[in-house]
Motif scaffolding. Structure first.
Motif: not given
Ligand code: GLU
Length: 299
Positions: A185-194
């Motif tokens: 979860g990225r800091k900006d959008i709370s999820f990630s590519y994975h």
């Protein structure tokens, strides 16, 4: 039995280059030979790098290349709720934790414990700084600090009934190794590519994932997420990467030849396809400004 299905899933961070075309053509050739479906998916969750004009260009350039795909195309930026729901599910399982670290604080900790001798190697391996914060501190800091979500690999692995593996097309099993608590979860959008990739592959019933060898290292993480989220296991095919004569991989960042420029030079998509697919490990011998050579061989 369900019809097999694969997908081509570019990120609109720039114009497609010949390396992307190679990957798209491998997906197309596979789907034709297996009478399988082929979807196009736009992976544009990273709004710091993706642009809508590149999405438009992807449609046009793939159409020129001769790819066909069913509409509507799934555009990841339109489905944030699906990915956030998956994050909630992982939170309920207790396998993710908020991480407040910055690049700098991770580098400093890695230097301190002597895990990596060079600062530039730091952050590749997360040393677990936020893994065991107590719940009160976590909640307190979550109120006022930006945070990423990290997967607690050790905890997640305890929930696996069997060793973690992925399978290739021949049915052979490969161990799925994951060496540290990755950000999901990225800091900006709370999820990630994975996370978005495994959610979408399941939602779109993708049976075969065909992608470059550069993404093989992510397959273990994807298999772990599929297990945790109760999603089906696809078959994985990691194809070799198209390289330059010097053995460099073609990528947007080393200014590889774009499909757009080939089209403008009058290259015939059929000739390009033949050039790329006729040998098992093709090489791209042209520099982007090698116009005469490109025209002579491919137009
Ligand atoms: N969107 C990823 C990329 O452009 C590909 C993801 C995948 O095929 O799993 O590199």
């Amino acid at each position: 039995m369900q019809q097999p299905k694969t997908r081509f899933a570019p990120s609109p961070t720039g114009l497609l280059h010949v390396g992307n075309a190679y990957s798209a053509l491998i997906c197309q050739a596979w789907s034709k030979s297996k009478r399988a479906g082929l979807l196009l998916r736009i992976e544009d969750i990273d709004f710091t790098r993706c642009r809508s004009e590149f999405t438009e260009a992807i449609f046009q350039d793939l159409d020129w290349l001769g790819l066909k795909w069913p509409e509507p195309v799934r555009i990841q930026s339109e489905h944030f709720d699906d990915y956030r729901r998956a994050i909630e599910h992982l939170r309920e399982l207790g396998v993710i934790y908020p991480c407040f670290c910055t690049r700098k604080s991770i580098e400093a900790e890695i230097q301190r414990i002597g895990l990596a001798p060079h600062a530039e190697e730091a952050t590749a391996i997360y040393p677990g700084i936020c893994r065991n914060l107590d719940v009160d501190e976590q909640s307190q800091r979550m109120l006022s600090n930006p945070f990423a979500w990290r997967l607690d690999i050790e905890k997640a692995m305890t929930l696996m009934a069997r060793p973690l593996q992925w399978h290739d097309e021949s049915g052979a099993a490969h161990p799925a190794n994951i060496d540290h608590d990755v950000v999901i979860g990225r800091k900006d959008i709370s999820f990630s590519y994975h996370l978005s990739v495994v959610v979408d592959d399941a939602l779109q019933n993708i049976s075969h994932i065909i992608r470059g060898q550069d993404l093989e290292a992510s397959t273990g993480i994807h298999r772990l997420l599929q297990n945790l989220l109760d999603l089906p296991e696809p078959t994985y095919i990691h194809h070799g990467l198209l390289e330059t004569l010097n053995g460099e991989r073609l990528a947007k960042r080393n200014c590889s030849t774009t499909l757009r420029s080939l089209k403008e030079l009058g290259v015939k998509p059929e000739k390009l396809k033949q050039f790329l697919l006729d040998v098992e490990n093709p090489v791209w011998p042209f520099a982007p400004d090698d116009h005469d050579q490109i025209i002579r061989q491919l137009a």
